[in-house]
Design an enzyme around this catalytic site. Structure first.
Site, mmCIF file in Angstrom:
data_model
loop_
_atom_site.group_PDB
_atom_site.id
_atom_site.type_symbol
_atom_site.label_atom_id
_atom_site.label_comp_id
_atom_site.label_asym_id
_atom_site.label_seq_id
_atom_site.Cartn_x
_atom_site.Cartn_y
_atom_site.Cartn_z
ATOM 1 N N HIS A 1 0.944 -1.180 -0.086
ATOM 2 C CA HIS A 1 -0.159 -0.121 -0.199
ATOM 3 C C HIS A 1 0.730 1.167 0.130
ATOM 4 C CE1 HIS A 1 -2.955 2.947 1.332
ATOM 5 N NE2 HIS A 1 -3.892 1.971 0.918
ATOM 6 N N HIS A 2 0.486 2.312 -0.968
ATOM 7 C CA HIS A 2 1.278 3.409 -0.959
ATOM 8 C C HIS A 2 1.465 4.281 0.287
ATOM 9 C CE1 HIS A 2 3.837 5.752 -3.277
ATOM 10 N NE2 HIS A 2 3.319 5.771 -4.468
ATOM 11 N N SER A 3 0.733 4.187 1.403
ATOM 12 C CA SER A 3 0.835 4.747 2.373
ATOM 13 C C SER A 3 2.116 4.248 3.280
ATOM 14 C CB SER A 3 -0.505 4.682 3.326
ATOM 15 O OG SER A 3 -0.578 3.417 3.823
#
Length: 539
Positions: A184-186
């Site tokens: 996930h890019h977070s």
């Protein structure tokens, strides 16, 4: 049978014992997380630690920005699964972001998500899918592509740390097997992820050593005002005049930097506010593309050919890649539209992510993963944006694409647009909340045409958990662009990866051919243009 649709994990998937809703009611679940520290857990020694999710990380939780990174690693040999599990447990799973879950306290007013440490069950993260042997043997390249693309349709389990390693243990034309890492890019940006990957690898020539880093191309920020080196003066009067000339040059350079920044910021704000936008073309995304499946296709380009053009044109590798991209998009556009006007020129803009955080040293990251504790190495998402124009036109001289791209790149290097976009987005978030910041970012994406990025990888072959890597092919999905172009160098090759909306680019492999053909034509034309007067000196 679609190998992506019919895939399932052969490794046991065990449910996470922490309930994120309940954890919110008991100080983000520190006690509940501690209950998960069983004999198979990783990272259980630091379960009580908490850290706020960064502003950019919070943006990636919004419906229109559920962005994920998908990186495919081609292997030189079949997967050594025991070595992979042991290596991941000793490295990746010990990193603070990779052994934490995001928890939101819904009982708290204006609550913000936090990272909460938890134990890692490797069976939740190392997945060996059951694929149709007939499909993987009949067309292994398509089987790999189908499976990786299917990941863009599968939601991630947010009750466990937000990463997965998919083991695709069958040979293709380029590799004996492959690993697909989805994150996930977070969790972090591309630069952070590349640094982490390198910290998890070892040199193939010396398995006890970390891989060699490529030499730094730039000592300071891309927008720094620099003074030219001059020979020492021969007299006090000469010294005074030299100092005066240096001051005048610095003032002029600063004024130019300020002016370029004002112009770029004005254009960026107008784009984000829906006052300025790219015209609809065959490249521009249709509404809702962020929710549709993405296909990841790639092609290997010769780094030697790219460097040859760079040396002949006295520019940078990135300038050459920008020129190749302009040429390829031009070929695709005019073929798809059937337009034959040789004088027609269209400008489309790309959103380019710029890392504003010092790249974490791989020694520091390796130490962090060994201890499982934060040692001060900066991590996460601290990225600004630049809007880079690509000119779609027919040029009789293929090198003209590189010339124009070099001028655009030099102009953008002399601007603080990326710094402004980061801090302005941060201020909007602080003053008006995440919804307002997401709306502005969404406006910027929907009024531009594509995304572009370029990252430098290891210069030597590396081992990932004992498995030799032959190529690295990263991509992204979940943002409102139908086309994302990524270049990743590794050893003496450059891997071009296109992340495309399948419904809009059914001919994405033909678009890959356009990139390869554009490089060939530019490479052949470059020896005929040895003079670099058009593009200036190397930057």
């Amino acid at each position: 049978m679609d190998p992506g649709a019919g895939a399932s994990a052969t490794l046991r998937k065990r449910a996470l014992s922490i309930d994120t809703a309940a954890a919110a009611a008991i100080e983000f679940g520190s006690k509940a997380a501690g209950a998960r520290a069983d004999d198979e857990g990783v990272g259980a020694d630091s379960v009580a630690e908490e850290e706020p999710v960064s502003p950019t990380g919070r943006l990636f939780r919004e419906p229109h920005f559920r962005c994920h990174i998908v990186a495919v690693f081609g292997l030189a040999a079949p997967v050594d699964l025991p070595a992979l599990r042991a290596g991941v447990a000793a490295t990746l799973a010990r990193h603070p972001r990779f052994c934490s879950v995001q928890v939101l306290n819904e009982f708290e007013k204006d609550a913000r998500p936090k990272w909460v440490r938890t134990a890692v069950n490797l069976d939740d993260h190392i997945i060996v899918p059951e694929l149709d042997p007939a499909a993987t043997s009949a067309d292994p390249g398509k089987a790999l592509e189908d499976y990786v693309s299917s990941l863009s349709t599968r939601p991630m389990d947010h009750s466990v740390p937000l990463w997965e390693v998919h083991v695709l243990d069958f040979p293709t034309a380029e590799a004996a097997a492959a690993l697909a890492l989805r994150v996930h890019h977070s969790v972090g940006d591309g630069v952070s992820m590349l640094s982490l990957f390198m910290a998890c690898t070892r040199s193939a020539a010396d398995p006890g050593a970390l891989p060699a880093l490529p030499p730094a191309r730039r000592a300071g920020p891309i927008h720094a005002v620099r003074r030219r080196r001059r020979p020492p003066p021969s007299s006090p009067a000469g010294a005074f005049l030299d100092a005066l000339a240096s001051l005048a040059a610095w003032v002029v350079a600063f004024l130019v930097l300020a002016w370029h920044t004002v112009v770029d910021v004005a254009r960026f704000v107008a784009t984000a506010a829906s006052l300025l936008g790219d015209a609809p073309t065959v490249l521009k995304a249709q509404e809702g593309t962020e929710f549709r499946p993405k296909r990841f296709v790639n092609r290997t380009l010769s780094l030697d050919d790219i460097k040859f053009v760079k040396n002949v044109m006295s520019c940078t590798v990135n300038d050459v890649l920008l020129g190749i991209t302009s040429a390829a998009l031009s070929r695709y556009y005019f073929r798809k539209t059937g337009e034959s006007d040789s004088k027609k020129s269209i400008t489309v803009r790309s959103a380019v992510l710029v890392n504003l955080r010092p790249t974490p040293g791989i020694q520091a990251l390796a130490s962090m993963m060994e201890s499982g504790k934060d040692n001060g190495a900066r991590w996460g998402n601290k990225i600004g944006y630049m809007l880079i124009p690509f000119h779609l036109a027919r040029h009789d001289d293929p090198v003209e694409y590189v010339r124009r791209a070099t001028k655009v790149a030099r102009r953008k290097k002399n601007s603080m647009e990326s710094v402004f976009t980061f801090w302005s987005g941060y201020m909007v978030l602080k003053l008006f909340g995440i919804k307002a910041a997401a709306a502005l970012c969404y406006g910027m994406f929907t009024h531009t045409t594509l995304s572009f990025s370029n990252m430098v990888g290891p210069t030597e072959q590396v081992l990932f958990c004992g498995n030799p890597i032959v190529y690295i092919a990263p991509g992204t999905y979940g943002h409102p662009h139908a086309l994302t172009i990524h270049y990743q160098s590794y050893m003496n090759k450059v891997k071009l990866v296109l992340s495309v909306d399948e419904s809009q680019f059914p001919d994405c492999h033909q678009l890959l051919d356009d990139f390869a053909e554009s490089l060939r034509l530019i490479r052949e034309a470059a020896p005929q243009k040895p003079e670099a007067a058009h593009v200036g000196t190397r930057s």
